[in-house]
Design a protein around this motif. Structure first.
Motif, PDB file in Angstrom:
ATOM      1  N   ASP A 111       0.776  -1.273   0.031  1.00 22.43           N
ATOM      2  CA  ASP A 111      -0.238   0.202   0.087  1.00 22.43           C
ATOM      3  C   ASP A 111       0.608   1.486   0.396  1.00 22.43           C
ATOM      4  O   ASP A 111       1.986   1.642   1.365  1.00 22.43           O
ATOM      5  CB  ASP A 111      -0.877   0.110   1.619  1.00 22.43           C
ATOM      6  N   ALA A 112       0.293   1.896  -0.834  1.00 17.42           N
ATOM      7  CA  ALA A 112       1.301   3.484  -1.141  1.00 17.42           C
ATOM      8  C   ALA A 112       1.372   3.796   0.347  1.00 17.42           C
ATOM      9  O   ALA A 112       2.192   4.658   0.897  1.00 17.42           O
ATOM     10  CB  ALA A 112       0.363   4.005  -2.417  1.00 17.42           C
ATOM     11  N   ALA A 113       0.332   4.334   1.106  1.00 15.77           N
ATOM     12  CA  ALA A 113      -0.150   4.993   1.873  1.00 15.77           C
ATOM     13  C   ALA A 113      -1.192   4.908   3.050  1.00 15.77           C
ATOM     14  O   ALA A 113      -2.165   4.222   2.371  1.00 15.77           O
ATOM     15  CB  ALA A 113      -0.231   6.587   1.587  1.00 15.77           C
ATOM     16  N   LYS A 114      -1.416   4.959   4.093  1.00 13.45           N
ATOM     17  CA  LYS A 114      -1.797   4.602   5.153  1.00 13.45           C
ATOM     18  C   LYS A 114      -3.339   5.787   4.999  1.00 13.45           C
ATOM     19  O   LYS A 114      -3.096   6.557   5.391  1.00 13.45           O
ATOM     20  CB  LYS A 114      -2.108   4.633   6.086  1.00 13.45           C
ATOM     21  N   ASP A 330      -4.809   3.058  -3.625  1.00 12.26           N
ATOM     22  CA  ASP A 330      -6.072   2.695  -2.883  1.00 12.26           C
ATOM     23  C   ASP A 330      -6.963   1.912  -3.597  1.00 12.26           C
ATOM     24  O   ASP A 330      -6.945   1.715  -4.736  1.00 12.26           O
ATOM     25  CB  ASP A 330      -6.904   4.951  -2.891  1.00 12.26           C
ATOM     26  N   SER A 331      -7.571   1.458  -2.145  1.00 17.25           N
ATOM     27  CA  SER A 331      -8.853   0.066  -2.574  1.00 17.25           C
ATOM     28  C   SER A 331      -9.666   0.703  -2.968  1.00 17.25           C
ATOM     29  O   SER A 331     -10.715   1.915  -2.246  1.00 17.25           O
ATOM     30  CB  SER A 331      -8.511  -0.448  -1.732  1.00 17.25           C
ATOM     31  N   ALA A 332     -10.893   0.093  -3.806  1.00 21.14           N
ATOM     32  CA  ALA A 332     -12.194   0.238  -3.232  1.00 21.14           C
ATOM     33  C   ALA A 332     -13.200  -0.483  -2.543  1.00 21.14           C
ATOM     34  O   ALA A 332     -14.272  -1.416  -3.209  1.00 21.14           O
ATOM     35  CB  ALA A 332     -12.918   0.070  -4.986  1.00 21.14           C
ATOM     36  N   ASP A 333     -13.054  -0.154  -1.356  1.00 20.36           N
ATOM     37  CA  ASP A 333     -13.169  -0.952  -0.471  1.00 20.36           C
ATOM     38  C   ASP A 333     -14.879  -0.015   0.412  1.00 20.36           C
ATOM     39  O   ASP A 333     -15.216  -0.158   1.800  1.00 20.36           O
ATOM     40  CB  ASP A 333     -12.182  -0.805   0.332  1.00 20.36           C
ATOM     41  N   GLY A 334     -15.458   1.438  -0.073  1.00 20.34           N
ATOM     42  CA  GLY A 334     -16.287   1.835  -0.097  1.00 20.34           C
ATOM     43  C   GLY A 334     -15.855   3.585   0.857  1.00 20.34           C
ATOM     44  O   GLY A 334     -16.236   3.984   1.293  1.00 20.34           O
ATOM     45  N   THR A 335     -14.673   3.242   1.114  1.00 12.14           N
ATOM     46  CA  THR A 335     -14.138   3.960   2.662  1.00 12.14           C
ATOM     47  C   THR A 335     -13.715   5.589   1.594  1.00 12.14           C
ATOM     48  O   THR A 335     -14.184   6.729   1.849  1.00 12.14           O
ATOM     49  CB  THR A 335     -12.679   3.839   2.914  1.00 12.14           C
ATOM     50  N   ARG A 336     -13.224   5.898   0.336  1.00  6.85           N
ATOM     51  CA  ARG A 336     -12.702   6.784  -0.673  1.00  6.85           C
ATOM     52  C   ARG A 336     -13.332   6.697  -2.135  1.00  6.85           C
ATOM     53  O   ARG A 336     -13.436   7.617  -2.628  1.00  6.85           O
ATOM     54  CB  ARG A 336     -11.492   7.294  -0.480  1.00  6.85           C
ATOM     55  N   LEU A 337     -12.871   5.421  -2.232  1.00  9.31           N
ATOM     56  CA  LEU A 337     -13.967   4.931  -4.008  1.00  9.31           C
ATOM     57  C   LEU A 337     -14.201   4.129  -3.514  1.00  9.31           C
ATOM     58  O   LEU A 337     -14.392   2.500  -2.922  1.00  9.31           O
ATOM     59  CB  LEU A 337     -12.329   4.315  -4.395  1.00  9.31           C
ATOM     60  N   GLU A 372       2.891  13.316  -5.852  1.00 12.08           N
ATOM     61  CA  GLU A 372       4.198  12.613  -5.471  1.00 12.08           C
ATOM     62  C   GLU A 372       4.787  11.800  -4.415  1.00 12.08           C
ATOM     63  O   GLU A 372       3.234  11.553  -4.027  1.00 12.08           O
ATOM     64  CB  GLU A 372       5.504  13.804  -5.166  1.00 12.08           C
ATOM     65  N   GLY A 373       5.611  11.390  -4.005  1.00 10.97           N
ATOM     66  CA  GLY A 373       5.788   9.945  -3.071  1.00 10.97           C
ATOM     67  C   GLY A 373       4.577   9.185  -2.597  1.00 10.97           C
ATOM     68  O   GLY A 373       5.286   8.427  -3.863  1.00 10.97           O
ATOM     69  N   SER A 374       3.816   8.806  -1.844  1.00  3.95           N
ATOM     70  CA  SER A 374       3.652   7.210  -1.584  1.00  3.95           C
ATOM     71  C   SER A 374       1.537   7.942  -1.738  1.00  3.95           C
ATOM     72  O   SER A 374       1.321   7.430  -1.391  1.00  3.95           O
ATOM     73  CB  SER A 374       3.340   7.694  -0.105  1.00  3.95           C
ATOM     74  N   ASN A 375       1.175   9.131  -2.742  1.00  4.50           N
ATOM     75  CA  ASN A 375       0.313   9.268  -3.532  1.00  4.50           C
ATOM     76  C   ASN A 375      -1.046   9.100  -2.125  1.00  4.50           C
ATOM     77  O   ASN A 375      -1.945   8.505  -2.369  1.00  4.50           O
ATOM     78  CB  ASN A 375      -0.181   8.516  -4.121  1.00  4.50           C
ATOM     79  N   ASP A 376      -0.711  10.368  -1.066  1.00  7.91           N
ATOM     80  CA  ASP A 376      -1.305  10.535  -0.087  1.00  7.91           C
ATOM     81  C   ASP A 376      -2.761  10.576  -0.814  1.00  7.91           C
ATOM     82  O   ASP A 376      -3.078  11.592  -1.114  1.00  7.91           O
ATOM     83  CB  ASP A 376      -1.023  11.653   1.308  1.00  7.91           C
TER      84      ASP A 376
END
Length: 464
Positions: A111-114, A330-337, A372-376
């Motif tokens: 995972d790129a970022a939490k 990021d994942s399509a888990d219903g939190t952001r996507l 950039e970075g971990s794609n926060d």
């Protein structure tokens, strides 16, 4: 398109590398389904009949059909029995799955970022294009082209799955229409070497011929001229997502294609000696399920793939750098996507900063991540009804530009496809909405960067 996607996903659920048939032997388990549930990434290499995987802790490995050996990190080992294919699904001994899951210790580097919980703001569009001539699910993907002499005369290229490519001015009026087939996704690159000079090109996936169409863009008028040489004919079941990539490391140009069953193909494109474009296949692999969204970062040498019901994956865009992802954004888990994850686009900022933006089709909104970075994760936004246009819903393709386009869009431009175009209370054929980047940048808290001078013809190679 939504019904077709649902049908494709349902049909594919029983096919390549996705889930186990009910009658599979108890001592075998489906590799992809089992590892994905544990958060790993699994990719299929058809040329070697190998399933490669990347565990949460970053360890990579692989198994090959009809062989009892496996690779895990720098080691090799023996499976209790050979890996096999049952109804198109890769099966391995269940104790090997248990071993892999128990080995997923240590830090989570996949995972790129939490990512944070969703934050949502609302904006409105400034302009909408004329509706496409076809009804139902027709409009799909936009690409902004910058006029080198007069940015206010820049154009919007857009696909019409009902029958071709449309070119609009920045007021949303249709300028040109090209009947080339059921074109799905489109992209633009600048200064492609062709016929002894540098030209701007557009390219798009054509589902009518399962191929890629190439065009030269007239730098005065924005008109398109077909420059297909030996046309790229994809090996995948049906071409779908698309991006161009210009490697600032090597100077080479590439066409990147995603298929409706998760296939990926990368072609080096070049002048065939007659002022036309030919392509050479240089990399291919397969994700587990339907995928469409695709964008390449020319400066950093990355590409981002949207596996619609699973995740946004970050890959190395250079063709010789493997088939496994660098990270999961990021994942399509219903939190952001929420499924479907659709179009992807990149906002190039100052000194290598900027934003990755995803169309969260399942929620009719757009998610913003650091480039950039971990794609926060930063924030999400919706395009709501306004005084000039209606809002957007169930968006497919998007594009963004960090360059001033005259008085109408002096601070850059964001474009989104609209699934349900409402005019005076009536549902019209689909179209595209345009809004100044400043509206989005100022709505988000804290405010996003606004730059107006990132010339897409003058990008700079960045260190990762």
């Amino acid at each position: 398109m939504k019904l077709l996607k649902q049908t494709a996903v349902a049909a594919f659920a029983a096919s390549l590398l996705l889930q186990a048939p009910a009658w599979a032997a108890e001592d075998y388990a489906p590799l992809r389904e089992s590892l994905q549930k544990a958060g790993a990434s699994v990719v299929w290499d058809a040329s070697t009949k190998t399933a490669a995987f990347k565990l949460l802790n970053g360890t990579t490995g692989s198994v090959t059909l009809d062989k009892d050996e496996y690779k895990l990190g720098s080691k090799t080992g023996k499976l209790r029995a050979k890996a096999k294919l049952v109804d198109g699904v890769t099966q391995v001994p269940s104790d090997f799955i248990e071993q892999l899951i128990s080995d997923q210790t240590g830090s989570n580097v996949l995972d790129a970022a939490k990512q944070k919980d969703e934050k949502l703001v609302s904006v409105t569009a400034d302009v909408e294009t004329a509706a496409v001539e076809s009804g139902s699910d027709a409009a799909d993907d936009p690409a902004i082209w910058v006029n080198p002499k007069d940015p206010s005369k820049s154009t919007l290229l857009a696909t019409n799955k009902g029958g071709g490519i449309l070119v609009y001015d920045l007021a949303g009026q249709e300028l040109y229409s090209y009947k080339v087939g059921k074109v799905n996704n489109i992209d633009v690159r600048y200064d492609f070497p062709l016929g002894g000079k540098k030209v701007d090109i557009a390219a798009a996936t054509n589902r009518s011929s399962n191929s890629v169409e190439f065009f030269a863009i007239n730098q005065e008028t924005g008109e398109l001229t077909n420059i297909n040489g030996d046309k790229i004919k994809s090996k995948m079941h049906e071409v779908y997502g698309f991006s161009l990539y210009h490697s600032l490391k090597t100077g080479k140009f590439y066409a990147l294609i995603l298929g409706k069953e998760g296939e990926f193909e990368q072609y080096e494109i070049l002048d065939n000696g007659s002022g036309k474009v030919n392509g050479k296949l240089v990399r291919e692999f397969q994700l587990g399920t339907i995928a469409e969204g695709l964008v390449a970062d020319d400066e950093y040498g990355y590409m981002y793939l949207a596996e619609e019901n699973v995740a946004i994956w970050k890959y190395d865009a250079e063709p010789d750098n493997g088939i496994l992802p660098i990270a999961r954004v990021d994942s399509a888990d219903g939190t952001r996507l929420t499924p479907d994850i659709e179009g992807l686009t990149l906002y190039y900022g100052k000194d290598g900063t900027g934003y990755l933006i995803a169309s969260n089709q399942g929620e009719s909104r757009y998610a913003i991540y650091k480039r950039e970075g971990s794609n926060d994760y930063i924030s999400s936004f919706v395009i709501a009804d306004g005084s000039q246009t209606d809002g957007t819903s169930v968006t497919d393709g998007i594009d963004v530009l960090s360059f001033g386009l005259g008085d109408k869009f002096p601070n850059g431009l964001f474009v989104a496809q609209d699934d349900e175009n409402i005019t005076d209370g009536k549902t019209m054929n689909q179209n595209f909405k345009l809004l100044g980047w400043d509206k989005i940048a100022e709505a988000v808290d804290p405010k996003l960067t606004q730059v107006t001078n990132i010339d897409p013809r003058k990008l700079i190679k960045r260190n990762r």
